[in-house]
Design an enzyme around this catalytic site. Structure first.
Site, PDB file in Angstrom:
ATOM      1  CB  SER A 303     -46.817 -11.155  34.817  1.00  0.00           C
ATOM      2  OG  SER A 303     -46.193  -9.938  35.158  1.00  0.00           O
ATOM      3  CE  LYS A 304     -54.541  -9.459  36.568  1.00  0.00           C
ATOM      4  NZ  LYS A 304     -54.714 -10.870  36.456  1.00  0.00           N
ATOM      5  NE  ARG A 305     -45.753  -7.691  39.477  1.00  0.00           N
ATOM      6  CZ  ARG A 305     -45.124  -8.826  39.197  1.00  0.00           C
ATOM      7  NH1 ARG A 305     -44.035  -8.841  38.491  1.00  0.00           N
ATOM      8  NH2 ARG A 305     -45.608  -9.962  39.646  1.00  0.00           N
ATOM      9  CG  ASN A 306     -44.348  -8.238  31.983  1.00  0.00           C
ATOM     10  OD1 ASN A 306     -45.412  -8.838  31.948  1.00  0.00           O
ATOM     11  ND2 ASN A 306     -43.198  -8.851  32.085  1.00  0.00           N
TER      12      ASN A 306
END
Ligand code: GLU
Length: 614
Positions: A303-306
């Site tokens: 996701s955007k976080r990883n």
């Protein structure tokens, strides 16, 4: 225009009527193709593939991989790769996203053969420009009885949905409008009554997935649960006359003669419906291949976080080469039998096949950096145009990181554009990006080195010898410095270091059979001593020339720095070790001169006219 893949199949030139550009089509004989593709699960014909992004976001790692696999399948089989913009959901369209998709795909080298900006025989390639086509096809399905108009009001559908949800049942439609006569349906529509068009699902067939094999649930068209008979009957045409994704996607893939649909597993639940639609139209569906989900090391969906972030992050923020990212994306779920994992796009075009692994694909970014270093090395050795870009980025990073006076003192009127290339070539194997490169090689961008006190590499407990006398290292460094400017080359330094007699420098006396039991033993002792000495010499020279920082080899370092600066550093190092020895009792044995505390002038005397000061 890109050069056609010279690989597997011959191609024929044709001129696109829409854009007047020259394009290539495969003219491979089926026998040739069959023979070549036998073991690779490739089709026996040129594949027509497509990448069909919605401009609701930017290209990210997962979608780049989807585009790449489609591109490679087309190129490997001598087929065509299409780009189609699926912009039916205008509300979610992000301004500028379409343009960015073009730029990012082109940056990655995935030039489409047909699609927006290049045209092609099956255009337009933007779904928002094809509404009339979808309407006609929805109407065809109504005519052949596979679809029907649904006039149910939003209120009715809402209360039906509510009643099912309260009973804890999944949503569905009771097919009320499927019972309307053709006349009534036509009549109400012609009077402008709002309606949608629904597919009359006759069943969801299984399909053979390229990756997952036989797939689907072979579900029946209806479900009779506790209280209702319900049907899926998905909407094909919305009340505003626009198609849903399913209708547009299927109609376009058919009309654009797509033979293979490679897409993410998130689309797998939609595929039975798509196959049902193909059946309703009496069309042959393309082959479907669903590529596994990308997950991080803990099994979480990217996701955007990883890091499933758009390409800008990799290309602009991280400085990743297009070749690296493409290589990295290709290895996400695709397995090959080559000896190495390092491939350029052109190489991938020659070897790609459909051996795609099932199950989630773990994205390990260590691999990205491994590939980045490998590609940097390739660019440096091949003098690839990307190498020039690397030079200019490193020059810029150096100017940003170092004050001008600092650069002026090290460059000594050499332009950065001349100074950087040999440095980059020598340490390309460690290149990640320009600023990290400058940081790692910071000793090449300053004359002021901060060396820690010198600690010998040789273990004092090892025999022979216990410790390398400092004076012998000074002498060796001095000998290396004797090379005149005209011979100041990597080869000369390599030769001088390797041929330097390290054994004689440290052994108390020449090994003879008096000391050793046999000539072999004597030779062995000599070789061991030489090895120990060389190890210490390299260690000392690295400390002297680059404050022990990792980076280019010693001969390369001496050449990159230039004779004057290399000599200055060697002299500075000699002085430091001499001073240290004077201050405290060092574990290393020292030269007579150093022990007697010779002055700097006397110390530099050995350099004579070679001293940078002279
Ligand atoms: N428009 C869909 C997407 O955004 C395409 C799905 C497909 O490839 O069929 O991914």
């Amino acid at each position: 225009m890109r050069r056609p893949n010279p690989g597997l199949f011959p191609r024929r030139l044709w001129i696109c009527t829409q854009c007047s550009r020259a394009r290539y089509y495969s003219v491979a004989s089926s026998k040739t193709i069959r023979a070549a593709n036998k073991k690779t699960s490739l089709p026996d014909f040129p594949a027509r593939t497509r990448f069909a992004p919605s401009p609701t976001g930017y290209l990210h790692l997962g979608s780049l991989r989807t585009a790449l696999f489609n591109y490679l399948l087309a190129k490997r089989t001598g087929g065509q790769f299409l780009l189609r913009i699926e912009d039916t959901d205008q509300k979610r369209t992000i301004p500028g996203a379409e343009q960015r998709l073009y730029e990012d795909l082109q940056w990655a080298g995935l030039q489409w053969d047909e699609g927006p900006t290049v045209g092609g025989p099956h255009g337009p390639y933007r779904q928002s420009e094809r509404t009339a086509i979808y309407r006609t096809h929805a109407h065809d399905l109504i005519t052949n009885g596979h679809a029907y108009r649904c006039f149910c009001s939003a209120d009715r559908l809402d209360s039906f949905a509510r009643h099912r949800s309260q009973a804890g049942l999944p949503p569905g439609y009771d097919r009320k409008c499927a019972e309307l006569s053709t006349e009534e349906s036509e009549d109400r529509a012609s009077k402008g009554e709002a309606h949608v068009v629904r597919l009359k699902v006759e069943g969801y067939p299984m399909f053979e997935d390229i990756v997952y094999g036989k797939t689907g649930q072979n579900r029946s068209p209806n479900r009779l649960d506790l209280i209702d008979r319900v049907y899926d009957d998905p909407i094909l045409l919305k009340s505003d006359g626009h198609p849903t994704y399913h209708l547009a996607n299927v109609v376009d893939d058919h009309l654009m003669k797509i033979t293979h649909v490679i897409r993410g597993t998130e689309w797998m639940p939609s595929t039975p419906l798509h196959v049902a639609l193909y059946n309703a139209f009496k069309w042959t569906p393309p082959r479907f291949g669903h590529v596994p989900l990308l997950v991080d090391k803990s099994g979480q969906k990217l996701s955007k976080r990883n890091a499933d972030i758009d390409l800008t992050f990799f290309k602009d923020t991280q400085g990743v080469f297009a070749a690296t990212l493409v290589n990295f994306a290709a290895l996400l779920g695709w397995s090959h039998t080559q000896k190495s994992d390092i491939f350029s796009l052109e190489e991938l075009e020659q070897i790609f096949n459909l051996k795609i692994t099932r199950g989630n694909t773990v994205v390990a970014f260590e691999k990205l950096w491994f590939l980045q270093k490998a590609h940097a090395q390739r660019f440096a050795t091949k003098n690839d145009p990307v190498f020039e870009e690397m030079v200019s980025k490193v020059s810029k990073a150096a100017q940003e990181a170092c004050p001008t006076e600092q650069l002026v003192s090290i460059l000594q009127s050499r332009p950065l554009a001349e100074y950087i290339p040999p440095l980059l070539r020598a340490d390309a194997k460690s290149y990640t990006n320009a600023s990290e490169f400058v940081q790692r090689n910071s000793t090449f961008f300053t004359t002021a080195l901060t060396r820690p006190p010198y600690t010998p590499a040789a273990s004092p407990s090892k025999s022979p010898p216990q410790a390398i006398p400092m004076a012998t290292l000074h002498t060796a460094a001095a000998a290396l410095s004797l090379v005149p400017e005209s011979h100041w080359t990597i080869e000369t330094h390599k030769f001088n270091i390797t041929s330097y007699d390290g054994a004689s420098a440290i052994l108390p006396e020449e090994p003879t059979t008096d000391t050793y039991s046999s000539p072999e033993e004597a030779t062995k002792a000599r070789t061991a001593a030489d090895k120990t000495f060389k190890k210490e010499l390299y260690h000392y020279l690295r400390w002297a020339l680059s404050a022990s920082a990792p980076g280019p080899g010693i001969p390369e370092t001496m050449v990159i720095l230039g004779r004057a600066e290399a000599l200055r550093r060697l002299l500075e190092a000699r002085q430091m070790t001499t001073d240290m020895a004077n201050e405290s009792a060092s574990p290393t044995r020292l030269s007579k001169g150093a022990q007697s505390g010779e002055s700097q002038d006397a110390d530099t005397a050995w350099m004579g006219s070679l001293s940078p000061k002279s």
